[in-house]
Design a protein around this motif. Sequence first.
Motif, short mmCIF file in Angstrom:
data_model
loop_
_atom_site.label_atom_id
_atom_site.label_comp_id
_atom_site.label_asym_id
_atom_site.label_seq_id
_atom_site.Cartn_x
_atom_site.Cartn_y
_atom_site.Cartn_z
N ASN A 122 -25.63 -55.76 126.52
CA ASN A 122 -25.20 -54.33 126.99
C ASN A 122 -24.87 -53.99 128.44
N TYR A 123 -23.82 -54.73 128.76
CA TYR A 123 -23.50 -54.55 130.23
C TYR A 123 -21.82 -53.93 130.10
N GLU A 124 -21.67 -53.16 131.08
CA GLU A 124 -20.23 -52.89 131.25
C GLU A 124 -19.51 -53.36 132.56
N PRO A 125 -18.59 -54.11 132.49
CA PRO A 125 -17.93 -54.74 131.45
C PRO A 125 -18.87 -55.75 130.59
N ALA A 126 -18.15 -55.78 129.52
CA ALA A 126 -18.98 -56.77 128.59
C ALA A 126 -19.16 -58.27 129.07
N VAL A 127 -20.11 -58.94 128.60
CA VAL A 127 -20.15 -60.42 128.89
C VAL A 127 -18.90 -61.16 128.56
N THR A 128 -18.69 -62.27 129.62
CA THR A 128 -17.51 -62.99 129.61
C THR A 128 -17.91 -64.44 128.87
N GLU A 129 -16.93 -65.18 128.53
CA GLU A 129 -17.32 -66.46 128.12
C GLU A 129 -17.88 -67.55 129.13
N ASP A 130 -17.26 -67.11 130.20
CA ASP A 130 -17.92 -67.78 131.45
C ASP A 130 -19.38 -67.91 131.68
N GLU A 131 -20.00 -66.44 131.43
CA GLU A 131 -21.34 -66.02 131.58
C GLU A 131 -22.08 -66.49 130.46
N ILE A 132 -21.53 -66.75 129.45
CA ILE A 132 -22.20 -67.19 128.10
C ILE A 132 -22.38 -68.67 128.29
N ARG A 133 -21.14 -69.29 128.93
CA ARG A 133 -21.35 -70.77 128.80
C ARG A 133 -22.28 -71.26 130.25
N ALA A 134 -22.27 -70.44 131.13
CA ALA A 134 -23.29 -70.53 132.22
C ALA A 134 -24.81 -70.70 131.72
N ALA A 135 -24.90 -69.30 131.15
CA ALA A 135 -26.36 -69.37 130.45
C ALA A 135 -26.63 -70.62 129.56
N THR A 157 -26.73 -51.31 119.96
CA THR A 157 -27.56 -50.44 120.66
C THR A 157 -26.91 -49.14 120.68
N HIS A 158 -27.83 -48.22 120.92
CA HIS A 158 -27.43 -46.89 121.14
C HIS A 158 -27.65 -46.58 122.84
N ALA A 159 -28.09 -47.49 123.54
CA ALA A 159 -28.50 -47.11 124.97
C ALA A 159 -27.22 -47.25 125.66
N GLU A 160 -27.28 -46.61 126.68
CA GLU A 160 -26.14 -46.49 127.71
C GLU A 160 -26.01 -48.08 128.38
N PRO A 161 -24.69 -48.46 128.36
CA PRO A 161 -24.65 -49.89 129.03
C PRO A 161 -25.00 -50.03 130.66
N ARG A 162 -25.59 -51.09 130.70
CA ARG A 162 -26.31 -51.31 132.13
C ARG A 162 -24.99 -51.71 133.00
N ASN A 163 -25.42 -51.15 134.23
CA ASN A 163 -24.39 -51.58 135.27
C ASN A 163 -24.83 -52.77 136.18
N ARG A 164 -24.04 -53.57 136.24
CA ARG A 164 -24.27 -55.03 136.86
C ARG A 164 -24.71 -54.94 138.47
N GLU A 165 -24.09 -53.69 139.12
CA GLU A 165 -24.51 -53.57 140.45
C GLU A 165 -25.97 -53.12 140.65
N VAL A 166 -26.13 -52.22 139.92
CA VAL A 166 -27.58 -51.52 139.63
C VAL A 166 -28.46 -52.39 139.32
N GLU A 167 -28.49 -53.38 138.43
CA GLU A 167 -29.36 -54.33 138.01
C GLU A 167 -29.60 -55.33 139.12
N ALA A 168 -28.40 -55.87 139.92
CA ALA A 168 -28.67 -56.72 140.91
C ALA A 168 -29.37 -56.08 142.01
N GLN A 169 -29.32 -54.70 142.41
CA GLN A 169 -30.20 -54.27 143.37
C GLN A 169 -31.45 -54.30 142.86
N ARG A 170 -31.86 -53.83 141.68
CA ARG A 170 -33.17 -53.85 141.25
C ARG A 170 -33.90 -55.15 141.44
N ALA A 171 -32.90 -56.15 141.08
CA ALA A 171 -33.62 -57.55 141.18
C ALA A 171 -33.79 -57.88 142.67
N LYS A 172 -33.19 -57.47 143.56
CA LYS A 172 -33.25 -57.91 144.97
C LYS A 172 -34.64 -57.01 145.41
#
Length: 92
Positions: A10-23, A65-80
């Motif tokens: 549930n991220y925008e943009p959607a997950v990439t193959e590289d991200e899936i491979r890294a995980a 999901t019916h939830a709004e997609p998460r923003n990667r930058e916002v999630e990164a800031q929350r993690a920090k």
Amino acid sequence: MCRNIKPLFNYEPAVTEDEIRAASLQFVRKISGFTEPSKANEAAFQLAIHEVAQAAQKLMDSLVTHAEPRNREVEAQRAKERNAIRFGTKED
């Protein structure tokens, strides 16, 4: 849980193959105990990464999901912010 494996759904943009491979790589490293396998285990290690990545992609494609997609930058800031509280460091 391995802290290096990040949520991918549930991220925008959607997950990439590289991200899936890294995980998938992090997961296989965690459960095998190898950062880099020996030559004797290389084929099994690579096959496991491939199969985990396939399963993860299938999962991502089937989740709804019916939830709004998460923003990667916002999630990164929350993690920090969480890390600053957890480790007592100041943000720049």
